[in-house]
Design an enzyme around this catalytic site. Sequence first.
Site, short mmCIF file in Angstrom:
data_model
loop_
_atom_site.label_atom_id
_atom_site.label_comp_id
_atom_site.label_asym_id
_atom_site.label_seq_id
_atom_site.Cartn_x
_atom_site.Cartn_y
_atom_site.Cartn_z
N ASP A 119 -6.39 -34.15 5.09
CA ASP A 119 -6.05 -33.28 3.98
C ASP A 119 -6.10 -34.04 2.66
OD1 ASP A 119 -5.56 -31.19 5.74
OD2 ASP A 119 -3.49 -31.82 6.04
N ARG A 124 -3.37 -41.48 0.28
CA ARG A 124 -2.69 -41.76 1.55
C ARG A 124 -3.13 -43.16 1.98
NH1 ARG A 124 -2.13 -35.83 4.06
NH2 ARG A 124 -1.23 -36.85 5.82
#
Length: 426
Positions: A119, A124
């Site tokens: 996503d 991240r």
Amino acid sequence: MDNAWFEVRKSGPLTGEVTIPGAKNSALALVVAGCLTDETITIHDIPAIRDILLIKELAEDIGLHMNEKEKNTYELTGRHITSGKLDLAKTSDFRASYYFVGALLHKVKTVQIGYPGGDDFGSRPIDQHVKALSALGATFDFKQQYYEVTSEKLTGAEITFDVITSGATINAMLAAAKAEGRTTLHNAAKDPEVVDLANLLNLMGAKIKGAGTEKITIDGVESLHGGIEHTVIPDRLIAGAFLMAAGVTNGRITVKNVIPEHLASCTNKLIELGMTITEDDDSMTASGTALQGARIQTGMYPELATDLQQPLTTLLTLAAGSSTILDKVYPNRNGHVAELKKLGADIEVVDHQILIHGVAKLTGATVKAHDVRAGTSLILAGLAADGVTKITDVKHIQRGYEDIVGLFTQLGANITLHQPEHQTQI
């Protein structure tokens, strides 16, 4: 399926029961754990979702055999693993592929893998993975399109994570299970998915203590064995979304196959909003009433999960008064906000905070699912919106749900799956 879409119509109060499948975020790590033994392990309740299909392809590419013994039950055998060169495009398609690094180093010494994808709602990073595995004796070589991790021998170490991270905690556990000596993880993630992996590894002969607390101790063993069976924990994130669906539609929904403790932060907040929640040993029932706005913050477990933020946003758009949401885990996780505005939500993002003023109604429109949980929030909105809501990019939703249309339909939802040249109702 890439061009498929959902058509959602206002459905009235949703009522009935829905059985919650195994947790995606747990199943991905459990499957990779099959790399740690030459013997066969059996895992039940693995959801039939896109991410599992991807990890199965990756596994088969390197010799980890995944035999679907029956629906949602797989036998995994790692004795045929010969390579640590993972398909770069596939590994970059979702972030959990990095678990292969921790699980494969003992067997193949060198792992090549694409940078993590998944996503898209902000950075991240894998810095905590690098920190943990480097402490155990791994060496990282970062290329333009991929990175390579090598190790002749992994040795236990004291590792303190700079931030709480479920992914790096899991990766460190996979690597440390067969490392020489003791590894202690400080500031470890407490997520149920971490505990689930520890339970599986211990069944295989690992010596892991403290999973579910901020300090996990792993005494490395020379080998892990198979011949065991394990059932994936229920998906608390899917369960939470269905509880919220009762609030969005003023319905009454019972979720079965749940662990209520895993949902405590969610249900406490729903009760604060005005919902009624009752629970049994492995089921919970939610009903919606006149809901009031609230201040919401997400955090690492046991705080409210970031993955529940987006469906909760939809619920708050229909609650009386004003609400604020601060996602402390992924502050940029707000792609659903612009889509909800298309449906008539009074909502905006100011300084990473989502500000919501409740509205009396929503109206159908064409919207886009930017990720799996954003897609969930749009389905909930469509169920309450006048007219027709068309949700595109449903491939993201299917990453996390096995037959989401079927699950909602059995509760009385008017939702259909369409494909470019024909339509299918599930």
